[in-house]
Design a protein around this motif. Sequence first.
Motif, mmCIF file in Angstrom:
data_model
loop_
_atom_site.group_PDB
_atom_site.id
_atom_site.type_symbol
_atom_site.label_atom_id
_atom_site.label_comp_id
_atom_site.label_asym_id
_atom_site.label_seq_id
_atom_site.Cartn_x
_atom_site.Cartn_y
_atom_site.Cartn_z
ATOM 1 N N ASN A 1 18.859 65.642 88.396
ATOM 2 C CA ASN A 1 19.119 64.611 87.396
ATOM 3 C C ASN A 1 18.203 63.410 87.565
ATOM 4 O O ASN A 1 17.889 62.720 86.589
ATOM 5 C CB ASN A 1 20.567 64.149 87.476
ATOM 6 C CG ASN A 1 21.570 65.200 87.041
ATOM 7 O OD1 ASN A 1 22.726 65.174 87.448
ATOM 8 N ND2 ASN A 1 21.142 66.179 86.232
ATOM 9 N N MET A 2 17.752 63.166 88.802
ATOM 10 C CA MET A 2 16.872 62.030 89.084
ATOM 11 C C MET A 2 15.399 62.391 88.948
ATOM 12 O O MET A 2 14.527 61.557 89.200
ATOM 13 C CB MET A 2 17.152 61.500 90.493
ATOM 14 C CG MET A 2 18.559 60.971 90.678
ATOM 15 S SD MET A 2 18.900 60.355 92.361
ATOM 16 C CE MET A 2 18.077 58.747 92.288
ATOM 17 N N GLY A 3 15.125 63.627 88.540
ATOM 18 C CA GLY A 3 13.735 64.052 88.382
ATOM 19 C C GLY A 3 13.066 64.484 89.666
ATOM 20 O O GLY A 3 11.854 64.738 89.681
ATOM 21 N N ARG A 4 13.817 64.594 90.731
ATOM 22 C CA ARG A 4 13.267 65.005 92.028
ATOM 23 C C ARG A 4 13.442 66.523 92.164
ATOM 24 O O ARG A 4 14.209 67.029 92.965
ATOM 25 C CB ARG A 4 13.954 64.224 93.150
ATOM 26 C CG ARG A 4 13.686 62.730 93.046
ATOM 27 C CD ARG A 4 14.610 61.874 93.878
ATOM 28 N NE ARG A 4 14.504 62.111 95.302
ATOM 29 C CZ ARG A 4 15.118 61.372 96.230
ATOM 30 N NH1 ARG A 4 15.865 60.333 95.858
ATOM 31 N NH2 ARG A 4 14.987 61.654 97.508
ATOM 32 N N VAL A 5 12.684 67.229 91.319
ATOM 33 C CA VAL A 5 12.894 68.661 91.134
ATOM 34 C C VAL A 5 12.607 69.442 92.407
ATOM 35 O O VAL A 5 13.356 70.355 92.776
ATOM 36 C CB VAL A 5 12.022 69.179 89.970
ATOM 37 C CG1 VAL A 5 12.162 70.689 89.827
ATOM 38 C CG2 VAL A 5 12.405 68.477 88.670
ATOM 39 N N ALA A 6 11.517 69.112 93.091
ATOM 40 C CA ALA A 6 11.139 69.861 94.289
ATOM 41 C C ALA A 6 12.213 69.750 95.369
ATOM 42 O O ALA A 6 12.537 70.740 96.043
ATOM 43 C CB ALA A 6 9.800 69.366 94.823
ATOM 44 N N GLU A 7 12.774 68.556 95.529
ATOM 45 C CA GLU A 7 13.826 68.377 96.537
ATOM 46 C C GLU A 7 15.089 69.149 96.160
ATOM 47 O O GLU A 7 15.749 69.752 97.013
ATOM 48 C CB GLU A 7 14.142 66.888 96.694
ATOM 49 C CG GLU A 7 13.016 66.096 97.335
ATOM 50 C CD GLU A 7 13.227 64.602 97.212
ATOM 51 O OE1 GLU A 7 13.709 63.994 98.184
ATOM 52 O OE2 GLU A 7 12.920 64.055 96.131
ATOM 53 N N GLY A 8 15.420 69.126 94.872
ATOM 54 C CA GLY A 8 16.579 69.879 94.427
ATOM 55 C C GLY A 8 16.385 71.373 94.609
ATOM 56 O O GLY A 8 17.289 72.088 95.071
ATOM 57 N N GLU A 9 15.181 71.866 94.280
ATOM 58 C CA GLU A 9 14.900 73.292 94.450
ATOM 59 C C GLU A 9 14.984 73.697 95.919
ATOM 60 O O GLU A 9 15.515 74.770 96.251
ATOM 61 C CB GLU A 9 13.515 73.625 93.901
ATOM 62 C CG GLU A 9 13.179 75.102 94.022
ATOM 63 C CD GLU A 9 11.790 75.423 93.490
ATOM 64 O OE1 GLU A 9 11.325 76.561 93.721
ATOM 65 O OE2 GLU A 9 11.155 74.551 92.848
ATOM 66 N N ALA A 10 14.472 72.854 96.805
ATOM 67 C CA ALA A 10 14.522 73.161 98.236
ATOM 68 C C ALA A 10 15.959 73.313 98.719
ATOM 69 O O ALA A 10 16.271 74.207 99.519
ATOM 70 C CB ALA A 10 13.808 72.069 99.032
ATOM 71 N N LEU A 11 16.848 72.465 98.228
ATOM 72 C CA LEU A 11 18.257 72.577 98.605
ATOM 73 C C LEU A 11 18.879 73.860 98.050
ATOM 74 O O LEU A 11 19.680 74.514 98.727
ATOM 75 C CB LEU A 11 19.042 71.364 98.103
ATOM 76 C CG LEU A 11 18.802 70.037 98.818
ATOM 77 C CD1 LEU A 11 19.693 68.955 98.209
ATOM 78 C CD2 LEU A 11 19.062 70.154 100.308
ATOM 79 N N CYS A 12 18.517 74.211 96.816
ATOM 80 C CA CYS A 12 19.043 75.442 96.217
ATOM 81 C C CYS A 12 18.591 76.660 97.014
ATOM 82 O O CYS A 12 19.378 77.581 97.264
ATOM 83 C CB CYS A 12 18.580 75.568 94.768
ATOM 84 S SG CYS A 12 19.217 74.302 93.652
ATOM 85 N N ARG A 13 17.336 76.674 97.403
ATOM 86 C CA ARG A 13 16.824 77.803 98.181
ATOM 87 C C ARG A 13 17.474 77.843 99.568
ATOM 88 O O ARG A 13 17.769 78.935 100.084
ATOM 89 C CB ARG A 13 15.302 77.722 98.292
ATOM 90 C CG ARG A 13 14.601 77.941 96.958
ATOM 91 C CD ARG A 13 13.104 78.069 97.099
ATOM 92 N NE ARG A 13 12.474 78.270 95.806
ATOM 93 C CZ ARG A 13 12.387 79.447 95.171
ATOM 94 N NH1 ARG A 13 12.896 80.530 95.735
ATOM 95 N NH2 ARG A 13 11.791 79.534 93.998
ATOM 96 N N ARG A 14 17.684 76.692 100.140
ATOM 97 C CA ARG A 14 18.392 76.655 101.430
ATOM 98 C C ARG A 14 19.811 77.192 101.274
ATOM 99 O O ARG A 14 20.300 77.960 102.114
ATOM 100 C CB ARG A 14 18.423 75.223 101.956
ATOM 101 C CG ARG A 14 19.071 75.080 103.312
ATOM 102 C CD ARG A 14 19.085 73.632 103.750
ATOM 103 N NE ARG A 14 19.825 73.465 104.985
ATOM 104 C CZ ARG A 14 20.185 72.279 105.473
ATOM 105 N NH1 ARG A 14 19.852 71.165 104.834
ATOM 106 N NH2 ARG A 14 20.874 72.203 106.601
ATOM 107 N N GLY A 15 20.477 76.799 100.194
ATOM 108 C CA GLY A 15 21.820 77.295 99.935
ATOM 109 C C GLY A 15 21.842 78.802 99.783
ATOM 110 O O GLY A 15 22.737 79.481 100.308
ATOM 111 N N LEU A 16 20.855 79.355 99.064
ATOM 112 C CA LEU A 16 20.806 80.803 98.866
ATOM 113 C C LEU A 16 20.595 81.527 100.192
ATOM 114 O O LEU A 16 21.212 82.578 100.449
ATOM 115 C CB LEU A 16 19.696 81.162 97.883
ATOM 116 C CG LEU A 16 19.529 82.653 97.569
ATOM 117 C CD1 LEU A 16 20.827 83.260 97.038
ATOM 118 C CD2 LEU A 16 18.398 82.868 96.572
#
Length: 220
Positions: free
Chosen positions: A68-83
């Motif tokens: 939501n804050m436009g910090r897409v790379a950081e959000g993606e990294a968390l999603c991949r870590r979660g997976l």
Amino acid sequence: LLERGFGPAHPKIAVAYRRESAHWRHNGRLDRALAKAERALAIMEKARGNESGFLLPNLAALAPIYRNMGRVAEGEALCRRGLEIQRATFGEFHPSGLEWHVCIGRALEDRGNFLGAEALLKRYYQGLSAHHAPTSPTTLAGLRALGDAYTQWGENEKALGAFREVLKRQTEALGTRHPGLQSTQIATADQLITLGRLDEAEALLLPAITASEFAGPMQG
């Protein structure tokens, strides 16, 4: 009060921060939501370790805030870590963890990687299909999400195919005149209109309008 009772690094404190973060996010205060969610994750990491399944709710809370804050790379990294944690703890296609594919897919979509996003949304749908009946609302929600994504990307033929399959299965489960078909009938008709197939669209809209006479306003 909780910190005085349990100490600042107890998992219950992380849960409290996560709930507070959700409140701030709901009210549009992403700065405060971010601070609380990051604090919750840090506490849980300290209490449970960096690879624990207990981290998953905290990663799931923080990733969309970054997006939501436009910090897409950081959000993606968390999603991949979660997976990765999900795979190690429960298996990739466990029902509790399928949303990680959507999480990563949204990040890829934000970066314009529609093929990558499509692959992950298909994997999400396949995972749902493995655990639910073909006509289950849960399975159909996964297929509908794929159709909605195709619509957003301008892939109208693919969107039409997805919506038609949803409508076919809903009709098998509910019959031809059930008001629950309205939303999918309208979504399918919208694709047909966009593709210039107006007669086919009209044939779908008529039963949707007829059903709405018995069930209240049409749902788009």
